[in-house]
Design a protein around this motif. Structure first.
Motif, PDB file in Angstrom:
ATOM      1  N   ASP A 209       0.796  -1.226   0.000  1.00 19.98           N
ATOM      2  CA  ASP A 209       0.000   0.000   0.000  1.00 19.98           C
ATOM      3  C   ASP A 209       0.832   1.280   0.000  1.00 19.98           C
ATOM      4  O   ASP A 209       0.412   2.289  -0.581  1.00 19.98           O
ATOM      5  N   ASP A 210       1.968   1.260   0.681  1.00 22.61           N
ATOM      6  CA  ASP A 210       2.666   2.522   0.943  1.00 22.61           C
ATOM      7  C   ASP A 210       4.106   2.613   0.457  1.00 22.61           C
ATOM      8  O   ASP A 210       4.566   3.706   0.108  1.00 22.61           O
ATOM      9  N   PHE A 211       4.843   1.503   0.473  1.00 27.50           N
ATOM     10  CA  PHE A 211       6.279   1.634   0.205  1.00 27.50           C
ATOM     11  C   PHE A 211       6.547   2.209  -1.179  1.00 27.50           C
ATOM     12  O   PHE A 211       7.382   3.105  -1.347  1.00 27.50           O
ATOM     13  N   GLY A 212       5.827   1.715  -2.182  1.00 29.05           N
ATOM     14  CA  GLY A 212       6.023   2.235  -3.529  1.00 29.05           C
ATOM     15  C   GLY A 212       5.726   3.715  -3.628  1.00 29.05           C
ATOM     16  O   GLY A 212       6.427   4.459  -4.326  1.00 29.05           O
ATOM     17  N   ASP A 213       4.683   4.155  -2.935  1.00 30.36           N
ATOM     18  CA  ASP A 213       4.342   5.583  -2.942  1.00 30.36           C
ATOM     19  C   ASP A 213       5.426   6.423  -2.265  1.00 30.36           C
ATOM     20  O   ASP A 213       5.716   7.540  -2.690  1.00 30.36           O
ATOM     21  N   ILE A 214       5.994   5.895  -1.191  1.00 29.51           N
ATOM     22  CA  ILE A 214       7.058   6.629  -0.498  1.00 29.51           C
ATOM     23  C   ILE A 214       8.264   6.811  -1.418  1.00 29.51           C
ATOM     24  O   ILE A 214       8.831   7.907  -1.523  1.00 29.51           O
ATOM     25  N   VAL A 215       8.658   5.745  -2.107  1.00 29.85           N
ATOM     26  CA  VAL A 215       9.775   5.839  -3.054  1.00 29.85           C
ATOM     27  C   VAL A 215       9.405   6.753  -4.222  1.00 29.85           C
ATOM     28  O   VAL A 215      10.217   7.571  -4.670  1.00 29.85           O
ATOM     29  N   HIS A 216       8.183   6.639  -4.719  1.00 29.03           N
ATOM     30  CA  HIS A 216       7.679   7.523  -5.770  1.00 29.03           C
ATOM     31  C   HIS A 216       7.819   8.980  -5.331  1.00 29.03           C
ATOM     32  O   HIS A 216       8.289   9.840  -6.092  1.00 29.03           O
ATOM     33  N   GLY A 217       7.423   9.244  -4.082  1.00 32.11           N
ATOM     34  CA  GLY A 217       7.526  10.600  -3.554  1.00 32.11           C
ATOM     35  C   GLY A 217       8.957  11.106  -3.528  1.00 32.11           C
ATOM     36  O   GLY A 217       9.220  12.286  -3.789  1.00 32.11           O
ATOM     37  N   GLN A 302       3.925  12.550   4.145  1.00 29.07           N
ATOM     38  CA  GLN A 302       3.987  13.605   3.130  1.00 29.07           C
ATOM     39  C   GLN A 302       4.383  13.042   1.772  1.00 29.07           C
ATOM     40  O   GLN A 302       3.813  13.412   0.736  1.00 29.07           O
ATOM     41  N   LEU A 303       5.354  12.124   1.770  1.00 28.41           N
ATOM     42  CA  LEU A 303       5.773  11.504   0.516  1.00 28.41           C
ATOM     43  C   LEU A 303       4.635  10.692  -0.088  1.00 28.41           C
ATOM     44  O   LEU A 303       4.414  10.707  -1.302  1.00 28.41           O
ATOM     45  N   LYS A 304       3.923   9.962   0.768  1.00 34.41           N
ATOM     46  CA  LYS A 304       2.759   9.196   0.320  1.00 34.41           C
ATOM     47  C   LYS A 304       1.728  10.122  -0.318  1.00 34.41           C
ATOM     48  O   LYS A 304       1.185   9.834  -1.405  1.00 34.41           O
ATOM     49  N   LYS A 305       1.433  11.227   0.338  1.00 37.81           N
ATOM     50  CA  LYS A 305       0.443  12.176  -0.157  1.00 37.81           C
ATOM     51  C   LYS A 305       0.869  12.750  -1.509  1.00 37.81           C
ATOM     52  O   LYS A 305       0.066  12.838  -2.445  1.00 37.81           O
ATOM     53  N   ASN A 306       2.142  13.123  -1.616  1.00 39.46           N
ATOM     54  CA  ASN A 306       2.637  13.698  -2.870  1.00 39.46           C
ATOM     55  C   ASN A 306       2.506  12.700  -4.017  1.00 39.46           C
ATOM     56  O   ASN A 306       2.099  13.056  -5.129  1.00 39.46           O
ATOM     57  N   ALA A 307       2.877  11.451  -3.741  1.00 45.84           N
ATOM     58  CA  ALA A 307       2.812  10.436  -4.783  1.00 45.84           C
ATOM     59  C   ALA A 307       1.371  10.110  -5.150  1.00 45.84           C
ATOM     60  O   ALA A 307       1.032   9.977  -6.332  1.00 45.84           O
ATOM     61  N   ALA A 308       0.512   9.960  -4.130  1.00 41.02           N
ATOM     62  CA  ALA A 308      -0.889   9.628  -4.391  1.00 41.02           C
ATOM     63  C   ALA A 308      -1.559  10.718  -5.220  1.00 41.02           C
ATOM     64  O   ALA A 308      -2.330  10.430  -6.149  1.00 41.02           O
ATOM     65  N   GLU A 309      -1.270  11.967  -4.901  1.00 39.08           N
ATOM     66  CA  GLU A 309      -1.854  13.068  -5.665  1.00 39.08           C
ATOM     67  C   GLU A 309      -1.317  13.088  -7.095  1.00 39.08           C
ATOM     68  O   GLU A 309      -2.036  13.422  -8.037  1.00 39.08           O
ATOM     69  N   ALA A 310      -0.039  12.697  -7.268  1.00 35.14           N
ATOM     70  CA  ALA A 310       0.532  12.605  -8.613  1.00 35.14           C
ATOM     71  C   ALA A 310      -0.129  11.494  -9.416  1.00 35.14           C
ATOM     72  O   ALA A 310      -0.071  11.485 -10.648  1.00 35.14           O
ATOM     73  N   CYS A 311      -0.773  10.577  -8.708  1.00 36.40           N
ATOM     74  CA  CYS A 311      -1.512   9.480  -9.356  1.00 36.40           C
ATOM     75  C   CYS A 311      -2.998   9.807  -9.492  1.00 36.40           C
ATOM     76  O   CYS A 311      -3.799   8.920  -9.833  1.00 36.40           O
ATOM     77  N   GLY A 312      -3.356  11.059  -9.176  1.00 38.41           N
ATOM     78  CA  GLY A 312      -4.739  11.483  -9.322  1.00 38.41           C
ATOM     79  C   GLY A 312      -5.651  11.053  -8.202  1.00 38.41           C
ATOM     80  O   GLY A 312      -6.884  11.078  -8.341  1.00 38.41           O
TER      81      GLY A 312
END
Length: 335
Positions: A209-217, A302-312
């Motif tokens: 759920d989260d690790f990929g988004d954190i790295v994405h961020g 914060q990194l999760k939020k940034n990545a999730a928003e970048a994914c719409g």
């Protein structure tokens, strides 16, 4: 503007696939994606390829194949496997550090600008040599080596905590008291491990759920994180609180029991579990500081939020996962 190419070493593993999945969902199409695998014909590699990710074959011990695989990459995510079968051979002299150095050198020669490594701070250094943990110490040495090359614009360690997904491995359940699959004689699901140390604030992480988004961020602004270790955290809880979260959403009776001495945790000679056993000694000696510093989830959030928003995404989808939501999804339906 052309997309920046990010290549993932360990693409078919839990971490690598999570990173690729998050980056692939970026609605701005900021990144082109490539995955490295030792076997392009495996089901997992074929699945990634079918999703539109370029899959290339390379071996971590073969520098030339890695240079070719990294060619043209702006960024690289790397996870080296401390439990790779090659290290099970008692006659094997090569180490994880040797593997990591080959990968780093290949990335340098390929002209990679951003390296995000699934690394750690050193347990040996943090405890003043009292409780070394080979996997932590080796990964720290690789991260240090990458920074010392001074060849990258940014080198970042994305450091995962205790996997939520460990609770899904049925073979692990008997080693840790049976939780959450095998009830004890009194009907309770018992989670039995040594205490963590300090405030008993364990950094749990949902890899899926989260690790990929954190790295994405991190890849969205790597210069901010250059030279830093980012704590990969979804939910900070004690073991007792984690068990209560399971009990709350499933209605099944459960409890935490402490193994008084971490050295007494029986891992039945399983080499891969030696890291977990020594981790308890390390966190007890460090006052619960798994990362060497105070455990915190604000950065990951914060990194999760940034990545999730970048994914719409919006709303709850931008928040870190919780143990309650995980246990409800995986176990409540079967209650």
């Amino acid at each position: 503007m052309s997309s920046k190419l990010i290549t993932v070493f360990g693409a078919t593993g839990a971490q690598g696939s999570s990173v690729l999945q998050s980056l692939q969902a970026n609605t701005n199409k900021s990144f082109a994606l490539r995955g490295i695998t030792r076997n392009q014909h495996s089901d997992s590699a074929q699945k990634l390829s079918a999703s539109g990710i370029e899959m290339v074959q390379a071996d971590g011990w073969d520098k030339d194949s890695l240079i070719a695989a990294f060619k043209g990459s702006w960024g690289v995510f790397v996870n080296t496997n401390s439990d790779d079968a090659v290290f099970e051979n008692p006659e094997e002299k090569r180490t994880e550090v040797d593997l990591g150095k080959i990968i780093v050198d290949a990335a340098v020669e390929a002209g990679v600008e951003v390296l995000v490594y699934s690394g750690f701070n050193s347990a040996k250094e943090i405890t003043g040599g009292k409780v070394p943990v080979a996997a932590f110490d080796d990964k720290n040495a690789i991260w240090k080596y990458a920074r010392a090359t001074r060849a990258f614009q940014s080198v970042v360690a994305a450091s995962p905590g205790w996997y939520f997904e460990n609770f899904l491995v049925q073979d692990l359940a008997p080693i840790f008291g049976g939780f959450p699959f095998v009830p004890s004689e009194d009907g309770n699901f018992v989670f039995r491990v040594p205490r963590w140390g300090g405030k008993e604030d364990i950094p749990f992480i949902s890899i899926a759920d989260d690790f990929g988004d954190i790295v994405h961020g991190i890849f969205l602004g790597p210069e901010k994180w250059n030279g830093k270790l980012v704590q990969g955290v979804s939910d900070i809880r004690s073991f007792d609180e984690a068990v209560k979260a399971f009990e709350k959403v499933t209605g099944k009776k459960a409890r935490f029991e402490e193994v008084p001495n971490w050295q007494d945790l029986d891992i039945y000679g399983i080499r891969a579990l030696e890291t977990i056993k020594r981790m308890f000694g390390f966190t007890q000696e460090s006052g619960g500081r798994y990362y060497g510093d105070e455990t915190e989830a604000e950065t990951a959030a914060q990194l999760k939020k940034n990545a999730a928003e970048a994914c719409g995404k919006g709303g709850d989808e931008t928040h870190l996962a919780t143990l309650e939501a995980f246990f409800e999804r995986e176990f409540a339906a079967a209650s």
